[in-house]
Design a protein around this motif. Sequence first.
Motif, PDB file in Angstrom:
ATOM      1  N   THR A   1       4.565  13.807   0.049  1.00  0.00           N
ATOM      2  CA  THR A   1       5.607  12.818  -0.189  1.00  0.00           C
ATOM      3  C   THR A   1       5.088  11.475   0.296  1.00  0.00           C
ATOM      4  O   THR A   1       4.540  11.381   1.402  1.00  0.00           O
ATOM      5  N   TYR A   2       5.264  10.463  -0.517  1.00  0.00           N
ATOM      6  CA  TYR A   2       4.700   9.143  -0.251  1.00  0.00           C
ATOM      7  C   TYR A   2       5.753   8.061  -0.415  1.00  0.00           C
ATOM      8  O   TYR A   2       6.775   8.255  -1.054  1.00  0.00           O
ATOM      9  N   GLU A   3       5.413   6.895   0.146  1.00  0.00           N
ATOM     10  CA  GLU A   3       6.259   5.723  -0.021  1.00  0.00           C
ATOM     11  C   GLU A   3       5.358   4.537  -0.335  1.00  0.00           C
ATOM     12  O   GLU A   3       4.305   4.367   0.272  1.00  0.00           O
ATOM     13  N   VAL A   4       5.791   3.743  -1.299  1.00  0.00           N
ATOM     14  CA  VAL A   4       5.061   2.535  -1.662  1.00  0.00           C
ATOM     15  C   VAL A   4       6.050   1.377  -1.648  1.00  0.00           C
ATOM     16  O   VAL A   4       7.219   1.540  -2.004  1.00  0.00           O
ATOM     17  N   LYS A   5       5.602   0.215  -1.171  1.00  0.00           N
ATOM     18  CA  LYS A   5       6.463  -0.965  -1.097  1.00  0.00           C
ATOM     19  C   LYS A   5       6.207  -1.861  -2.300  1.00  0.00           C
ATOM     20  O   LYS A   5       5.083  -1.953  -2.781  1.00  0.00           O
ATOM     21  N   TRP A   6       7.270  -2.520  -2.750  1.00  0.00           N
ATOM     22  CA  TRP A   6       7.113  -3.528  -3.788  1.00  0.00           C
ATOM     23  C   TRP A   6       7.731  -4.818  -3.289  1.00  0.00           C
ATOM     24  O   TRP A   6       8.892  -4.854  -2.883  1.00  0.00           O
TER      25      TRP A   6
ATOM     26  N   GLY B   1       0.812  -1.189   0.000  1.00  0.00           N
ATOM     27  CA  GLY B   1       0.000   0.000   0.000  1.00  0.00           C
ATOM     28  C   GLY B   1       0.856   1.254   0.000  1.00  0.00           C
ATOM     29  O   GLY B   1       2.046   1.215   0.262  1.00  0.00           O
ATOM     30  N   ILE B   2       0.208   2.331  -0.267  1.00  0.00           N
ATOM     31  CA  ILE B   2       0.872   3.636  -0.293  1.00  0.00           C
ATOM     32  C   ILE B   2       0.755   4.278   1.081  1.00  0.00           C
ATOM     33  O   ILE B   2      -0.297   4.220   1.704  1.00  0.00           O
ATOM     34  N   GLU B   3       1.844   4.863   1.562  1.00  0.00           N
ATOM     35  CA  GLU B   3       1.846   5.525   2.859  1.00  0.00           C
ATOM     36  C   GLU B   3       2.338   6.954   2.702  1.00  0.00           C
ATOM     37  O   GLU B   3       3.383   7.188   2.106  1.00  0.00           O
ATOM     38  N   PRO B   4       1.583   7.931   3.247  1.00  0.00           N
ATOM     39  CA  PRO B   4       2.088   9.309   3.218  1.00  0.00           C
ATOM     40  C   PRO B   4       3.264   9.453   4.178  1.00  0.00           C
ATOM     41  O   PRO B   4       3.221   8.976   5.306  1.00  0.00           O
ATOM     42  N   ILE B   5       4.318  10.102   3.730  1.00  0.00           N
ATOM     43  CA  ILE B   5       5.503  10.349   4.551  1.00  0.00           C
ATOM     44  C   ILE B   5       5.446  11.759   5.122  1.00  0.00           C
ATOM     45  O   ILE B   5       5.836  11.998   6.246  1.00  0.00           O
TER      46      ILE B   5
END
Length: 97
Positions: free
Chosen positions: A63-68, A1-5
Amino acid sequence: GIEPISTITPGKFSLEQNFPNPFNPETNIRFSVPEKSFVKIKIFDVTGKLVDLLLNENINAGTYEVKWNASLKPSGIYFYRIESGNFNKTRKMIVVK
């Protein structure tokens, strides 16, 4: 999922180098958007074949972070690409198993 940083509005679009790199099996991809935008983040293999679509939605500025997670993918070089309006950027990452 996408997480706001961060909800601080960045001055421009950006796509950072994934971390860790090389990785097994999961990596983080951080990016910034300066205004509410429709954003796509795609993963391609070395032949240019689309192997995953991580994000395909409207998001607010920030600014966001997404995991793969590449646990089901073979070792090798992959490329991740952000597309939003006129901004496009591609970076390289390496899966090592």
